[in-house]
Design an enzyme around this catalytic site. Structure first.
Site, PDB file in Angstrom:
ATOM      1  N   ARG A  25      -9.883  54.424  13.338  1.00  8.07           N
ATOM      2  CA  ARG A  25      -8.668  55.059  12.816  1.00  8.07           C
ATOM      3  C   ARG A  25      -7.415  54.548  13.527  1.00  8.07           C
ATOM      4  O   ARG A  25      -6.468  55.309  13.760  1.00  8.07           O
ATOM      5  CB  ARG A  25      -8.721  56.591  12.954  1.00  8.07           C
ATOM      6  CG  ARG A  25      -9.708  57.289  12.049  1.00  8.07           C
ATOM      7  CD  ARG A  25      -9.353  58.768  11.923  1.00  8.07           C
ATOM      8  NE  ARG A  25     -10.548  59.556  11.655  1.00  8.07           N
ATOM      9  CZ  ARG A  25     -10.980  60.546  12.434  1.00  8.07           C
ATOM     10  NH1 ARG A  25     -10.333  60.876  13.526  1.00  8.07           N
ATOM     11  NH2 ARG A  25     -12.064  61.214  12.120  1.00  8.07           N
ATOM     12  N   ARG A  29      -2.246  58.844  12.010  1.00  9.31           N
ATOM     13  CA  ARG A  29      -1.128  59.780  12.169  1.00  9.31           C
ATOM     14  C   ARG A  29      -0.573  59.862  13.586  1.00  9.31           C
ATOM     15  O   ARG A  29       0.464  60.487  13.795  1.00  9.31           O
ATOM     16  CB  ARG A  29      -1.564  61.172  11.693  1.00  9.31           C
ATOM     17  CG  ARG A  29      -1.745  61.256  10.187  1.00  9.31           C
ATOM     18  CD  ARG A  29      -2.187  62.623   9.751  1.00  9.31           C
ATOM     19  NE  ARG A  29      -3.560  62.892  10.152  1.00  9.31           N
ATOM     20  CZ  ARG A  29      -4.171  64.057   9.962  1.00  9.31           C
ATOM     21  NH1 ARG A  29      -3.515  65.064   9.402  1.00  9.31           N
ATOM     22  NH2 ARG A  29      -5.424  64.222  10.337  1.00  9.31           N
ATOM     23  N   ARG A  38       3.419  56.805   5.125  1.00  9.73           N
ATOM     24  CA  ARG A  38       2.659  57.774   4.325  1.00  9.73           C
ATOM     25  C   ARG A  38       3.601  58.680   3.541  1.00  9.73           C
ATOM     26  O   ARG A  38       3.333  58.990   2.365  1.00  9.73           O
ATOM     27  CB  ARG A  38       1.758  58.602   5.237  1.00  9.73           C
ATOM     28  CG  ARG A  38       0.965  59.665   4.490  1.00  9.73           C
ATOM     29  CD  ARG A  38      -0.104  60.282   5.344  1.00  9.73           C
ATOM     30  NE  ARG A  38      -0.671  61.472   4.720  1.00  9.73           N
ATOM     31  CZ  ARG A  38      -1.780  62.078   5.125  1.00  9.73           C
ATOM     32  NH1 ARG A  38      -2.436  61.601   6.149  1.00  9.73           N
ATOM     33  NH2 ARG A  38      -2.221  63.158   4.516  1.00  9.73           N
ATOM     34  N   ASP A  75     -10.429  54.694   2.655  1.00  9.24           N
ATOM     35  CA  ASP A  75     -11.155  55.931   2.924  1.00  9.24           C
ATOM     36  C   ASP A  75     -12.602  55.749   2.495  1.00  9.24           C
ATOM     37  O   ASP A  75     -12.879  55.009   1.544  1.00  9.24           O
ATOM     38  CB  ASP A  75     -10.526  57.101   2.159  1.00  9.24           C
ATOM     39  CG  ASP A  75     -11.091  58.436   2.606  1.00  9.24           C
ATOM     40  OD1 ASP A  75     -12.045  58.923   1.962  1.00  9.24           O
ATOM     41  OD2 ASP A  75     -10.619  58.978   3.617  1.00  9.24           O
ATOM     42  N   TYR A 152     -20.658  64.547   1.061  1.00 13.49           N
ATOM     43  CA  TYR A 152     -19.441  64.924   0.339  1.00 13.49           C
ATOM     44  C   TYR A 152     -19.714  65.085  -1.155  1.00 13.49           C
ATOM     45  O   TYR A 152     -19.150  65.965  -1.812  1.00 13.49           O
ATOM     46  CB  TYR A 152     -18.353  63.870   0.561  1.00 13.49           C
ATOM     47  CG  TYR A 152     -17.783  63.870   1.951  1.00 13.49           C
ATOM     48  CD1 TYR A 152     -16.812  64.791   2.333  1.00 13.49           C
ATOM     49  CD2 TYR A 152     -18.221  62.953   2.913  1.00 13.49           C
ATOM     50  CE1 TYR A 152     -16.285  64.797   3.613  1.00 13.49           C
ATOM     51  CE2 TYR A 152     -17.700  62.951   4.199  1.00 13.49           C
ATOM     52  CZ  TYR A 152     -16.736  63.878   4.547  1.00 13.49           C
ATOM     53  OH  TYR A 152     -16.224  63.885   5.822  1.00 13.49           O
TER      54      TYR A 152
END
Length: 351
Positions: A25, A29, A38, A75, A152
């Site tokens: 990652r 953020r 973003r 992703d 998921y």
């Protein structure tokens, strides 16, 4: 021509002048410039699906830190989305799927998407990032593992207990095997398409494999991971394309994972890297494994932990420094700079 191929050499256990480092990652953020991009994109999914913006954020950490690899910004749930399950991101809740697989007919109708048709935006991003890197460092492509994607796809999002997929596993294992079989085909095709588009190494994230029992892990995760390894393109553009597998929580099964056919194993922070190296021997390279929380500490603490991990791995090639999982959004970028510099400095032979 690659200007810096230390990362690829380390994955193949070839001699390197120092230990290479990248961060799971690493485009995220914790970087203010990422948050700016973003916001411009409008949403996380729009950011992923815009090759120009995906390229921009992929390159941002490389502009800050002398990292030894770039990783595609995307992703893991792009595959379920391409299967028609309807990926969306709820604010503060993480990824969700509009149409989770709960009925037998839905499972029976599941098909692997053609990556060039349904995931072309990812492949366009890979090609664009590769051009923009101009050979500075290698580009890593990636996918979620079949079991992690299935979690998921059945749960419809993240889960504390995985009751839906584990219920399926123990009540209707045939349905779960059907999901895993189709998803394995999709992952192989997707990763090979990324390699064809320019990815120079690939990684499979088995984030939820460690939630399984030992027997269930072998049957419902590792068996499919091995199929992926066997189906990957091994050479492209005149080079070997190394592969990495990362099962979070999989430290008990390192020997089995090392036999699955990948070039390297990612380690989470709960594993002693010295013991891991002893257990796998010369079969595979190791990637990891600093606790991401160390980056909340002082610069001195970061340096100390980097030194400890490098010393624990010991001399010789076959180590890629990384965190034991993804970097936290609350991390101070200055501590990332300290970590990268310490890895490069401490791992170079003293004269």
């Amino acid at each position: 021509m690659l200007k810096n191929d230390v990362f690829l050499k380390a994955l193949l256990r070839q001699p390197t002048p120092y230990t290479p480092v990248w961060i799971m990652r690493q485009a995220g953020r914790y970087l203010p410039e990422y948050n700016t991009t973003r916001a411009r994109a409008g949403s996380f999914l729009d950011l992923c699906k815009n090759p120009d913006l995906a390229t921009e954020v992929t390159l941002q950490p490389l502009a800050r830190f002398p990292l030894d690899a770039a990783i595609l910004f995307s992703d893991i749930l792009t595959i379920p989305d391409a299967m028609g399950l309807g990926l969306y991101f709820a604010e503060g809740e993480g990824p969700k799927l509009e149409r989770p697989l709960r009925n037998e007919w839905e499972v029976r109708n599941l098909t692997a998407p053609d990556p060039t048709e349904h995931l072309g935006y990812v492949l366009d991003a890979v090609a664009q990032i590769k051009r923009s890197l101009a050979g500075a460092v290698p580009l890593i492509g990636f996918s979620g593992s079949p079991f992690t994607l299935a979690c998921y796809m059945v749960e419809g999002g993240g889960s504390d207990d995985f009751r839906h997929i584990k219920g399926m596993l123990y009540r209707r294992p045939d349905l779960l095997h059907r999901i895993l079989d189709v998803t394995t085909t999709a992952v192989i095709q997707y990763l090979n398409a990324q390699i064809e588009a320019g990815a120079q190494a690939v990684m499979v994230f088995d984030t939820w494999g460690g939630t399984l029992s030992a027997a269930a892990y072998q049957e419902f995760s590792l068996a499919y991971l091995a199929r992926i390894a066997a189906g990957l393109t091994r050479h492209a553009a005149g080079r070997r394309v190394p592969s990495i597998v990362f099962t979070k929580g999989g430290g008990l099964w390192l020997e089995a994972i090392a036999s699955a056919g990948y070039d390297a194993i990612g380690l989470d922070w709960t594993i002693d890297i010295a013991q891991a190296r002893t257990r796998v021997g010369a079969q595979v390279a190791l990637q990891g494994n600093m606790d991401p929380a160390v980056l909340f500490g002082s610069p001195e603490a970061v340096e100390q932990e980097v030194g400890r991990i490098l010393a624990a791995y010991g001399p010789g090639s076959g180590h890629v420094f990384n965190l034991g999982h993804g970097i936290s959004r609350f991390t101070d970028p200055e501590n990332v700079a300290v970590m990268v510099q310490a890895v490069h400095q401490f791992s170079r032979p003293t004269t």
